[in-house]
Design an enzyme around this catalytic site. Structure first.
Site, mmCIF file in Angstrom:
data_model
loop_
_atom_site.group_PDB
_atom_site.id
_atom_site.type_symbol
_atom_site.label_atom_id
_atom_site.label_comp_id
_atom_site.label_asym_id
_atom_site.label_seq_id
_atom_site.Cartn_x
_atom_site.Cartn_y
_atom_site.Cartn_z
ATOM 1 N N MET A 174 -0.903 -7.767 8.168
ATOM 2 C CA MET A 174 -1.044 -9.044 7.473
ATOM 3 C C MET A 174 0.071 -9.198 6.442
ATOM 4 O O MET A 174 1.173 -9.611 6.753
ATOM 5 C CB MET A 174 -2.434 -9.141 6.854
ATOM 6 C CG MET A 174 -3.545 -9.142 7.879
ATOM 7 S SD MET A 174 -5.175 -9.225 7.090
ATOM 8 C CE MET A 174 -6.236 -9.054 8.520
ATOM 9 N N CYS A 175 -0.227 -8.864 5.190
ATOM 10 C CA CYS A 175 0.716 -9.143 4.107
ATOM 11 C C CYS A 175 1.979 -8.299 4.169
ATOM 12 O O CYS A 175 3.065 -8.774 3.832
ATOM 13 C CB CYS A 175 0.013 -8.986 2.771
ATOM 14 S SG CYS A 175 -1.400 -10.112 2.597
ATOM 15 N N VAL A 176 1.869 -7.041 4.585
ATOM 16 C CA VAL A 176 3.059 -6.192 4.681
ATOM 17 C C VAL A 176 4.011 -6.740 5.729
ATOM 18 O O VAL A 176 5.204 -6.953 5.469
ATOM 19 C CB VAL A 176 2.675 -4.732 4.991
ATOM 20 C CG1 VAL A 176 3.909 -3.898 5.309
ATOM 21 C CG2 VAL A 176 1.924 -4.120 3.813
#
Length: 199
Positions: free
Chosen positions: A120-122
């Site tokens: 997701m965010c990484v």
């Protein structure tokens, strides 16, 4: 990464917040992740590299809802000219935030990315960094996520380690995926007179 590879000039620490790394909902292997992330931060600081902590503002009722215990960053921040916190509301740490400006102003050309969640965010933050022309280093053992539960009729449960590996593999053609956080080297950026010039 070999010793001859250019060092990263910034470390982006993605959403290492208490909701994701402590308690019953912590990512698998959270203790090891925190140890390696702490080492990355310490080495980046010593080198004079920029350290950016991303902090996700979750929706009401979620574990990282702002100003709840789970929202707090787990690792200490040494705020100053080479270290800062940037809050975000989307997976991509660049979306609606000053991250691009912070990196540009500092003269950063290469970033290392670590934290949660891998797919997701990484990954989203790493993808945008690549699209903006930054060299991106992703240490395999310094990002993590949760298991994906079974979906009847679609798939069995997917272990977190597999999810993280696939997330890294999806960008490995452009990013530099290292086996270990210990392989990542840092150096201070060289500020440009008017920030980073796009090619």
């Amino acid at each position: 990464m070999t010793d001859s590879a250019p060092p990263a000039q910034a470390l982006i620490v993605v959403d290492v917040q208490k909701a994701g790394v402590t308690g019953g909902r912590a990512v698998p292997g959270a203790a090891g992740l925190l140890e390696r992330t702490t080492d990355l931060i310490a080495r980046a600081r010593r080198s004079g590299a920029l350290v950016v902590h991303l902090q996700n503002d979750g929706a009401p009722g979620t574990g990282d809802e702002p100003h709840t215990p789970g929202w707090a960053l787990h690792l200490p921040v040494e705020a100053g000219p080479t270290e800062c916190v940037i809050r975000k509301t989307r997976d991509d740490g660049f979306a609606g935030t000053p991250l691009a400006s912070v990196l540009s102003t500092a003269g950063v050309e290469a970033v290392a990315v670590c934290g949660v969640m891998s797919e997701m965010c990484v990954q989203a933050t790493a993808r945008t960094a690549l699209a903006l022309g930054y060299r991106v280093v992703l240490p395999h053992d310094a990002h993590a996520t949760q298991d994906i539960p079974e979906a009847p009729g679609i798939s069995e449960a997917v272990p977190a380690a597999v999810v993280s590996r696939v997330a890294a593999w999806a960008i490995s053609g452009d990013a530099e995926v290292t086996a270990s956080a210990a392989d990542v080297r840092f150096a201070a950026p060289r500020p440009l007179p008017h920030g980073r010039v796009s090619s």
